[in-house]
Design a protein around this motif. Structure first.
Motif, PDB file in Angstrom:
ATOM      1  N   ASP A 221      10.027  95.039 -21.359  1.00  0.00           N
ATOM      2  CA  ASP A 221       9.933  94.739 -19.931  1.00  0.00           C
ATOM      3  C   ASP A 221       8.745  95.453 -19.287  1.00  0.00           C
ATOM      4  O   ASP A 221       8.074  94.907 -18.400  1.00  0.00           O
ATOM      5  CB  ASP A 221      11.224  95.134 -19.214  1.00  0.00           C
ATOM      6  CG  ASP A 221      12.412  94.278 -19.637  1.00  0.00           C
ATOM      7  OD1 ASP A 221      12.192  93.097 -19.986  1.00  0.00           O
ATOM      8  OD2 ASP A 221      13.547  94.789 -19.637  1.00  0.00           O
ATOM      9  N   LYS A 224       5.484  93.599 -20.047  1.00  0.00           N
ATOM     10  CA  LYS A 224       5.251  92.433 -19.195  1.00  0.00           C
ATOM     11  C   LYS A 224       4.562  92.841 -17.894  1.00  0.00           C
ATOM     12  O   LYS A 224       3.645  92.159 -17.421  1.00  0.00           O
ATOM     13  CB  LYS A 224       6.575  91.732 -18.888  1.00  0.00           C
ATOM     14  CG  LYS A 224       7.212  91.042 -20.092  1.00  0.00           C
ATOM     15  CD  LYS A 224       8.570  90.463 -19.718  1.00  0.00           C
ATOM     16  CE  LYS A 224       9.263  89.868 -20.946  1.00  0.00           C
ATOM     17  NZ  LYS A 224      10.640  89.395 -20.626  1.00  0.00           N
ATOM     18  N   SER A 228       0.633  92.008 -16.488  1.00  0.00           N
ATOM     19  CA  SER A 228       0.495  91.250 -15.242  1.00  0.00           C
ATOM     20  C   SER A 228      -0.667  91.738 -14.376  1.00  0.00           C
ATOM     21  O   SER A 228      -0.972  91.132 -13.349  1.00  0.00           O
ATOM     22  CB  SER A 228       1.792  91.341 -14.427  1.00  0.00           C
ATOM     23  OG  SER A 228       1.945  92.652 -13.879  1.00  0.00           O
TER      24      SER A 228
END
Length: 343
Positions: A221, A224, A228
């Motif tokens: 997580d 990610k 970004s």
């Protein structure tokens, strides 16, 4: 004294991290005090098997299975775990934090059970329990009030690599960046840090966020969020010299953790006189109060508060002199550590 230091596998790694360094430092201190020190000898194949297998083999075949524990005055377990039995020697165990109790959702379910049982057994069977901060001592007293007489705060030692680097006066031309150092895991609150920085970066495209540390539980997580934003740079594990250079060059050090037993990277950052943005958890508040109240604390779940802290430092870059750092130097804590081993 004859002291056996059981590292709990923390030094059986190609790249040593927090507890491993703690164990190495304890051995160095014991030797500097003039005591005889021994440690486990693991078979060569330990370097090749998965960590879970290492742990099972350690618990079953190595932990506490010394030929004769009466050969030692003290046995010090430095990685939470000690066998659930009485020894002929006096025993010490270091419990670095109580995160499985206070933030259980940030660990795999199996580890939660293992960790809480391990800490409970260690509190019951150890003759002395060492902790890194007053915050952890108070948490242990809350959880195990009947064992509070065993608990002592063990002084933290700063690595020689920090002071030797400071004396080298190295400089680089790296652009402005905020720095985080530590395991990239769920309890470190890095998803929120990445989100706050992404908003900050939209207005300040010249600044980077550099994350240093090995992946931990929940890294998928975090990754990610890293992906970004092109201004977030993940460097994984870096060598000591590179990490020291990053501390020296950083605009500020950011430590957004939801829970810590101490937070040694915060102290390391202090030696480089850079601003520190830290979550308002008990250990960070303790360091804030101990060192002149010069940390910039923010609400640990408040992304807007964190972003504003970055804005403040970016708008007014500066160096900070943190008082009382001598308490982490070996020569200042040797007498305290000697007294802890003599009980």
């Amino acid at each position: 004294m004859r002291i056996f230091v059981d590292d709990g596998l923390s030094t059986v790694k190609k790249k040593i991290t927090g507890i491993g360094w703690y164990t190495v430092e304890q051995i160095e201190i014991i030797q500097a005090l003039g005591h005889e020190v021994s440690k486990p000898v693991y078979p060569a194949f330990f370097m090749k098997v998965p960590d879970a297998v290492k742990r099972l083999l350690y618990i079953k075949y190595f932990a506490g299975r010394y030929t004769d524990s009466s050969r030692y005055d003290v046995i010090h377990y430095t990685n939470f775990f000690m066998p659930a039995k009485k020894h002929r020697a006096k025993t010490m165990v270091t419990i670095h934090d109580l995160s499985p109790y206070y933030l259980p959702e940030t660990f795999p379910p199996v580890y939660r059970v293992y960790a809480t049982r391990t800490i409970s057994n260690s509190m019951l069977y150890a003759d002395r329990v060492c902790v890194p901060s007053l915050a952890v001592k108070n948490e242990l007293i809350t959880q195990f009030p009947e064992q509070q007489h065993k608990i002592v705060v063990m002084p933290t030692i700063i690595r020689d690599s920090v002071t030797s680097f400071l004396n080298s006066n190295k400089l680089t031309e790296e652009g402005p960046f905020f720095l985080y150092v530590g395991v990239l895991e769920k309890r470190k609150n890095l998803e929120m840090l990445c989100r706050a920085f992404r908003e900050f970066s939209a207005q300040h495209r010249d600044v980077k966020l550099v994350l240093v540390g090995k992946p931990g539980y929940g890294f998928e997580d975090i990754e990610k969020e890293i992906n970004s934003c092109s201004a977030i740079e993940y460097r994984n594990y870096v060598e000591e010299s590179e990490m020291m250079q990053l501390y020296a060059d950083a605009l500020a050090f950011v430590f957004p953790s939801l829970y810590e037993g101490f937070g040694k990277p915060v102290v390391e950052a202090m030696y480089f006189n850079i601003p520190i943005i830290a979550s308002d958890i008990p250990t960070n508040v303790e360091l804030h109060q101990k060192h002149g109240e010069k940390l910039q604390l923010f609400g640990k779940r408040d992304a807007a508060d964190l972003k504003q802290a970055m804005e403040n430092i970016y708008s007014h870059p500066h160096k900070i002199e943190y008082p009382s750092l001598d308490i982490y130097r070996k020569e200042f804590v040797m007498d305290q550590i000697e007294a802890i081993y003599r009980f």
